[in-house]
Scaffold this motif. Sequence first.
Motif, PDB file in Angstrom:
ATOM      1  N   MET A   1       0.830  -1.208   0.000  1.00 53.30           N
ATOM      2  CA  MET A   1       0.000   0.000   0.000  1.00 53.30           C
ATOM      3  C   MET A   1       0.865   1.260   0.000  1.00 53.30           C
ATOM      4  SD  MET A   1      -3.052  -1.197  -0.230  1.00 53.30           S
ATOM      5  CE  MET A   1      -3.915   0.366  -0.163  1.00 53.30           C
TER       6      MET A   1
ATOM      7  N   HIS B   1       3.446   1.917  -1.453  1.00 58.16           N
ATOM      8  CA  HIS B   1       4.012   2.276  -2.754  1.00 58.16           C
ATOM      9  C   HIS B   1       3.113   3.225  -3.549  1.00 58.16           C
ATOM     10  CE1 HIS B   1       6.546  -1.473  -2.162  1.00 58.16           C
ATOM     11  NE2 HIS B   1       7.419  -0.501  -2.339  1.00 58.16           N
ATOM     12  N   GLY B   2       1.879   3.413  -3.071  1.00 59.08           N
ATOM     13  CA  GLY B   2       1.004   4.381  -3.740  1.00 59.08           C
ATOM     14  C   GLY B   2       0.702   5.578  -2.880  1.00 59.08           C
TER      15      GLY B   2
ATOM     16  N   THR C   1      -1.225  14.000 -15.153  1.00 57.03           N
ATOM     17  CA  THR C   1      -2.234  12.943 -15.047  1.00 57.03           C
ATOM     18  C   THR C   1      -2.327  12.435 -13.620  1.00 57.03           C
ATOM     19  OG1 THR C   1      -3.038  10.899 -16.078  1.00 57.03           O
ATOM     20  CG2 THR C   1      -0.698  10.964 -15.559  1.00 57.03           C
ATOM     21  N   ASP C   2      -3.515  12.047 -13.191  1.00 59.61           N
ATOM     22  CA  ASP C   2      -3.729  11.442 -11.879  1.00 59.61           C
ATOM     23  C   ASP C   2      -4.924  10.510 -11.920  1.00 59.61           C
ATOM     24  OD1 ASP C   2      -2.043  12.299  -9.535  1.00 59.61           O
ATOM     25  OD2 ASP C   2      -2.482  14.261 -10.379  1.00 59.61           O
ATOM     26  N   SER C   3      -4.778   9.370 -11.238  1.00 59.08           N
ATOM     27  CA  SER C   3      -5.940   8.519 -10.988  1.00 59.08           C
ATOM     28  C   SER C   3      -6.439   8.815  -9.580  1.00 59.08           C
ATOM     29  CB  SER C   3      -5.565   7.043 -11.088  1.00 59.08           C
ATOM     30  OG  SER C   3      -5.057   6.753 -12.369  1.00 59.08           O
ATOM     31  N   HIS C   4      -7.740   8.855  -9.424  1.00 58.89           N
ATOM     32  CA  HIS C   4      -8.331   9.199  -8.133  1.00 58.89           C
ATOM     33  C   HIS C   4      -9.061   7.980  -7.588  1.00 58.89           C
ATOM     34  CE1 HIS C   4      -7.145  13.323  -8.827  1.00 58.89           C
ATOM     35  NE2 HIS C   4      -7.434  13.068 -10.082  1.00 58.89           N
ATOM     36  N   VAL C   5      -8.609   7.530  -6.411  1.00 56.00           N
ATOM     37  CA  VAL C   5      -9.112   6.282  -5.828  1.00 56.00           C
ATOM     38  C   VAL C   5      -9.662   6.528  -4.422  1.00 56.00           C
ATOM     39  CG1 VAL C   5      -7.461   4.908  -7.177  1.00 56.00           C
ATOM     40  CG2 VAL C   5      -6.819   5.657  -4.893  1.00 56.00           C
TER      41      VAL C   5
ATOM     42  N   ASP D   1     -13.231  -1.588  -6.727  1.00 57.97           N
ATOM     43  CA  ASP D   1     -14.084  -1.100  -5.646  1.00 57.97           C
ATOM     44  C   ASP D   1     -14.743   0.217  -6.031  1.00 57.97           C
ATOM     45  OD1 ASP D   1     -15.302  -0.785  -3.188  1.00 57.97           O
ATOM     46  OD2 ASP D   1     -13.578   0.271  -2.351  1.00 57.97           O
TER      47      ASP D   1
ATOM     48  N   VAL E   1     -13.241   4.607 -10.044  1.00 58.33           N
ATOM     49  CA  VAL E   1     -11.947   5.289 -10.125  1.00 58.33           C
ATOM     50  C   VAL E   1     -12.027   6.260 -11.297  1.00 58.33           C
ATOM     51  CG1 VAL E   1      -9.505   4.974 -10.711  1.00 58.33           C
ATOM     52  CG2 VAL E   1     -10.607   3.398  -9.119  1.00 58.33           C
TER      53      VAL E   1
ATOM     54  N   ASN F   1      -9.691   8.716 -13.746  1.00 58.67           N
ATOM     55  CA  ASN F   1      -8.406   9.276 -14.152  1.00 58.67           C
ATOM     56  C   ASN F   1      -8.659  10.566 -14.905  1.00 58.67           C
ATOM     57  OD1 ASN F   1      -6.344   9.766 -16.451  1.00 58.67           O
ATOM     58  ND2 ASN F   1      -5.236   8.648 -14.883  1.00 58.67           N
TER      59      ASN F   1
ATOM     60  N   ARG G   1      -0.706  14.031  -1.655  1.00 61.98           N
ATOM     61  CA  ARG G   1      -0.292  12.859  -0.853  1.00 61.98           C
ATOM     62  C   ARG G   1       1.027  13.089  -0.131  1.00 61.98           C
ATOM     63  NH1 ARG G   1      -0.117   8.141  -5.073  1.00 61.98           N
ATOM     64  NH2 ARG G   1      -0.014   9.943  -6.479  1.00 61.98           N
TER      65      ARG G   1
ATOM     66  N   ARG H   1      -5.686   5.493  -0.074  1.00 62.63           N
ATOM     67  CA  ARG H   1      -6.866   5.952  -0.820  1.00 62.63           C
ATOM     68  C   ARG H   1      -7.403   7.274  -0.280  1.00 62.63           C
ATOM     69  NH1 ARG H   1     -10.813   1.152  -2.321  1.00 62.63           N
ATOM     70  NH2 ARG H   1     -11.617   2.884  -3.570  1.00 62.63           N
TER      71      ARG H   1
ATOM     72  N   CYS I   1      -6.768  10.137  -1.972  1.00 61.32           N
ATOM     73  CA  CYS I   1      -7.085  11.017  -3.105  1.00 61.32           C
ATOM     74  C   CYS I   1      -7.148  10.201  -4.393  1.00 61.32           C
ATOM     75  CB  CYS I   1      -6.081  12.157  -3.227  1.00 61.32           C
ATOM     76  SG  CYS I   1      -4.426  11.658  -3.601  1.00 61.32           S
TER      77      CYS I   1
END
Lengths: 341, 341
Positions: free
Chosen positions: B7, B9-10, B60-64, B145, B148, B150, B228, B339, B341
């Motif tokens: 975990m 690592h993100g 770019t960003d993924s939002h989780v 889940d 998500v 991006n 983050r 998780r 952001c």
Amino acid sequence: MNERVMMKHGAGGRAMRRLVEEVFVRGAPDGLPAGSVGLAAMDDGAAIPIGDGRWLVITTDSHVVSPIFFPGGDIGRLAISGTVNDLAVMGATSALALTCAVILEEGFSWAELERVQASLRATCKEASASIVTGDTKVMGRGEMDGIVLNTTGVAITDRVVRDSGLRPGDRIVVTGTLGDHGMAVLATRHALGLQGNLRSDVAPIASMIAHVLSRHGPALTAMKDPTRGGLASALSEMAQKSGVGVVLDQAALPITDEVRAAGELLGIDPLVVANEGKAVIGVRAEEADAVVATLREHPLGKKAAIVGTCTGARPGALVLDTGFGRRRVTEPEGEPLPRIC
Amino acid sequence: MNERVMMKHGAGGRAMRRLVEEVFVRGAPDGLPAGSVGLAAMDDGAAIPIGDGRWLVITTDSHVVSPIFFPGGDIGRLAISGTVNDLAVMGATSALALTCAVILEEGFSWAELERVQASLRATCKEASASIVTGDTKVMGRGEMDGIVLNTTGVAITDRVVRDSGLRPGDRIVVTGTLGDHGMAVLATRHALGLQGNLRSDVAPIASMIAHVLSRHGPALTAMKDPTRGGLASALSEMAQKSGVGVVLDQAALPITDEVRAAGELLGIDPLVVANEGKAVIGVRAEEADAVVATLREHPLGKKAAIVGTCTGARPGALVLDTGFGRRRVTEPEGEPLPRIC
């Protein structure tokens, strides 16, 4: 209203189009300068004028393919090819920059991640493209299955080719065999034992598109990347947007024996499964043979063929001429199985 | 080697930086024109010269984030704000185009999707930005889940501000209170019952950054989006890249009583959790007071403050001056909980 999202809503056909139109597009403010191709166009990407007769073209895709390694490719090659190809079919054959956002499941193997990364790099090199920025997120076990890659690409072009420019009389050209990617992934997932010669076609085709645009640009009236939902989805959409009918000549469709056999075993039409290294091109009739000859000069275009004709009759309809008669091909509800790309 | 992704690592700190450096950046070909900010810079985004003294900036960003609705915002507002803010802190305060790629879990509620979509649109309007293209994928139950998003953003600017330009003597300015987003999400997740005044700061801040750049541009030496890993991560990275030390004045740090209380209850330092509507700015000393005054003219900058000073001593180190002594602040291994952001 207690409607819920179903698998078909992500599968590239009618169901997905309804979701996108009803939720994402309807009522969306455009806010773009005149001459733009925006969200409502639902083309392979967007195009925005940036002055001096140039457009910025931009496209995005998340890649959720399962399994992540398959005959002929893997999720990394798929991500780069999918993005570069979406740009190319908009007329932007030289990618300025790619982004890559990775979402990983906790516990994902570091070695597999390095293997995916090596494939991303090798495919970038093949496509003369670079990943310039990225993002990394990790979700918990059971919150995400393995790895998802999102890639976005931008390119600058001085001519935009849309998917809506077909005119009666135009010929439909495909740049090679149909259904290879979808059938290879499905056959692997079902362990059909057909993998010998059944391989995904996943490849960046920008150099081939650049070659044909340079020689025949004005004769190319429309282009599209026939991924999820296959040729049937792509051509249905092109016909509807262009207001023409399209008659496909079944005998002319390039489909390998392996894809045909897998399709019969699985009960799935090769025309409704994804291609990942092909383009569908509308061409002025008088130049169609020359376009095919030019495509065949490129290693990725050896099986290029004229497969259909646009008509003024039955606008929006896709019709298959089997040689024994004609039948309407309806746009598929979605790719028959999920997570194909 | 049987290492696996964890975990952390993100989570935006040292562990993530190691993953990104070792797997994504090391040995990556650059291939970008001179004057570019590429992958290896690990800045908030990339910048590529496109002629006429202009750069294309891309991020770019993924939002989780979990939960997707939280006090003060939701995943849609977060996605647009995060992307617009990453562009803004690179100096590109006018977004040309945003993309939005959605990944949904089968069974996700259509009504919630419409709520997220409404928030995306409202935040775009607030930020004077448009989503121009997108992508929709669906994964099976238990393969993903919820939802998500991006988002990728592009903008054109004639000046790029990097995160590595701090010089000894520069002052560190933050544009408002610290830790609000991270603490609001964590308190919600833990049902702390503090939600009354504990709200995420998530907001697009491009108009505030444009205001301060227009008046004080040459005096701004570096900017970064402290998401983050919070201020501690952002400033550690800026100090390391710039080769300066940074001394933070604890008494000057703007932190609300609610965030402080939640931090104490959870045992988490507000300096290591995410902000989603703030910037960290390096400013030439002689203009620092004026920059704070300008920021305070903007509704989102009312709590702007000078919080630290750059030194030539201990390059790369972040030090907290508590008033009773000084202690080293180490870059966090990662955001304390996933998780965010």
